[in-house]
Design an enzyme around this catalytic site. Structure first.
Site, PDB file in Angstrom:
ATOM      1  N   ALA A  11      20.353  11.867  -9.084  1.00 28.81           N
ATOM      2  CA  ALA A  11      19.779  12.264 -10.369  1.00 28.81           C
ATOM      3  C   ALA A  11      18.329  12.720 -10.280  1.00 28.81           C
ATOM      4  O   ALA A  11      17.824  13.355 -11.204  1.00 28.81           O
ATOM      5  CB  ALA A  11      19.879  11.104 -11.366  1.00 28.81           C
ATOM      6  N   ARG A  16       8.357  16.104  -5.029  1.00 24.92           N
ATOM      7  CA  ARG A  16       7.616  16.346  -3.784  1.00 24.92           C
ATOM      8  C   ARG A  16       8.171  17.531  -2.994  1.00 24.92           C
ATOM      9  O   ARG A  16       7.504  18.039  -2.089  1.00 24.92           O
ATOM     10  CB  ARG A  16       7.618  15.083  -2.921  1.00 24.92           C
ATOM     11  CG  ARG A  16       6.589  14.053  -3.363  1.00 24.92           C
ATOM     12  CD  ARG A  16       6.584  12.857  -2.441  1.00 24.92           C
ATOM     13  NE  ARG A  16       7.685  11.951  -2.718  1.00 24.92           N
ATOM     14  CZ  ARG A  16       7.994  10.888  -1.967  1.00 24.92           C
ATOM     15  NH1 ARG A  16       7.287  10.632  -0.873  1.00 24.92           N
ATOM     16  NH2 ARG A  16       9.002  10.111  -2.288  1.00 24.92           N
ATOM     17  N   GLY A 140      11.349  -0.113   1.959  1.00 22.76           N
ATOM     18  CA  GLY A 140      11.486  -1.506   1.563  1.00 22.76           C
ATOM     19  C   GLY A 140      11.767  -2.361   2.785  1.00 22.76           C
ATOM     20  O   GLY A 140      12.507  -1.951   3.685  1.00 22.76           O
TER      21      GLY A 140
END
Length: 458
Positions: A11, A16, A140
């Site tokens: 989505a 960038r 992460g």
């Protein structure tokens, strides 16, 4: 065996990338990134794929419409929010659900299959696909207990210096028990630095419920590459091209310089074909065995037979028979069809034409909207004049015809078999079988006339 589902997150606009084209539609080796992802999922024979779309929804759906269902994420509020959009389609189903990002084109079905197997072996409610890298910045981090059990995933912006030192990262790909996933999603909050609903928070929620959470570390870190800008897109292209070229070489194709050879992901090449430096093979191109494709050749959506030699030429949406020679510097435009042993020489252009077996067009000719029979010789500089300014017309040339140099064939016109066109003729009428056609003005010499133009010595 449990049912298998997949949710593809596609989505995001990808600001960038600085592009009018939505991020997941940027091509890698000729195919949009998200198509690579869905193609690998299809190898797993999942029961349903749900793609979450937002920006550019219609364009994404047009590419995937035969392989996926779709749900809309009208506001981009985070990955957990994106997955929640699939709730109406999947929430009540029993089974295993993969969640993947649409900008990870290098993921392979082998890795995804290994992830699912590991998930089943551990009887986990959630399994994270992880990777180890020396430079984890931006990813992460996987936080484990002293026993190696996954406790949580901490995003870069929320990580302490101690957590930032961890080198095991979250690739953004997960395997969940489907019902556990959607139950945990309802407990996710946006209490974090980015005020987004993180899918990674599901891991912590399941751990708090004493559910089994596992992590499977992939063998090849490069598969985890997520494309967020043009630099990463170029790297994905490089890695995918290397993978494609290796596959062809392992199957008996000689690629003389893999670094300068660009082959699309859907291209098929037969054994013992030689691909020289600078070649570009695109789309659904099929090349036979024992061919030689020389440098600076580009072939798009075309079928090439066996033992064909193509030298520095361009071929698009055409069919080339066996033992054909093309080039150098020839151009086969769409809907060209060459029979076996045809020769198309240097600076010849063919468009929407059929050239039958054994015919030769050696150099400097244009053959458009034409049907050329067998064993025809078309001399240098000959043209089928197919366009009258409003409509295109066809030229028909029979078998064993000789067309002399610098001839113009004004379509619509038919040249019957075994006939001969004299050099320099402009043919406007049909030529019967075995006839010699001459259509040029008689030469007249004007004595002394060249002096007026200064060409004669004083």
């Amino acid at each position: 065996m449990p049912n298998h589902y997949a949710i593809v997150l596609a989505a995001g606009q990808g600001t960038r990338m600085k592009s009018k084209l939505y991020k997941v539609l940027h091509p890698v080796c000729g195919k949009p990134m998200v198509e690579h992802v869905v193609e690998q999922i299809n190898h797993l024979n999942v029961d349903e794929i749900v793609t979450v779309v937002g920006h550019g929804a219609e364009a994404v759906e047009a590419h995937l419409k035969e392989n996926s269902s779709f749900v809309q994420q009208t506001e981009q509020l985070g990955t957990a929010h994106a997955v929640m959009q699939a709730r109406p389609l999947l929430e009540d189903k029993e089974g295993i659900t993969l969640v993947l990002c649409g900008d990870t084109p290098l993921l392979t079905s082998d890795t995804l299959s290994e992830l699912i197997m590991y998930h089943n072996e551990k009887k986990a409610k959630a399994t994270v696909l992880t990777a180890v890298t020396e430079n984890p910045t931006g990813y992460g981090r996987i936080v484990r207990s002293d026993l190696g059990i996954v406790e949580q995933i901490v995003e870069q912006k929320d990580a302490t210096d101690q957590i930032k030192a961890i080198k095991e990262i979250n690739t953004g790909t997960f395997c969940f028990d489907n019902k556990a996933l959607f139950a945990a999603l309802q407990k996710v909050t946006n209490d974090n630095a980015q005020e987004e609903f993180y899918l990674t928070d599901v891991i912590g929620i399941l751990r708090e419920q004493n559910e089994v959470v596992a992590a499977y570390s992939m063998h090849d870190f490069s598969e985890s590459l997520g494309v967020n800008d043009r630099v990463a897109l170029a790297e994905a292209q490089r890695l995918m091209q290397k993978r494609i070229n290796i596959k062809h070489m392992q199957q008996g194709v000689s690629i003389l310089d893999p670094l300068t050879t660009h082959i699309g992901s859907d291209v098929v090449i037969g054994a013992d074909t030689i691909i020289e430096p600078g070649v570009r093979l695109k789309g659904h191109t099929v090349i036979g065995e024992d061919c030689v494709i020389s440098g600076d050749t580009e072939i798009i959506d075309s079928t090439i037979g066996d033992k064909v030699v193509i030298r520095s030429s361009s071929i698009e949406e055409s069919v080339v028979g066996n033992e054909v020679q093309v080039g150098p510097y020839a151009h086969l435009r769409p809907q060209s069809k060459l029979g076996d042993t045809v020769k198309i020489g240097n600076f010849v252009e063919v468009k929407n034409a059929t050239i039958d077996q054994g015919s030769k067009i050696p150099h400097l000719s244009y053959i458009g909207d034409a049907d050329v029979g067998q064993d025809v010789n078309i001399g240098c500089g000959s043209i089928t004049v197919n366009y009258d300014g409003t409509n295109k017309h066809r030229t028909s040339i029979g078998d064993h015809v000789f067309v002399g140099c610098n001839s113009n064939l004004l379509a619509p016109v038919t040249i019957e078999s075994h006939s001969f066109i004299a050099a320099g003729s402009t043919i406007t009428k049909n030529v019967p079988e075995h006839a010699l056609a001459i259509a040029r003005a008689r030469q007249t010499n004007k004595e002394g006339y060249a002096k007026k133009f200064g060409y004669s010595k004083k």
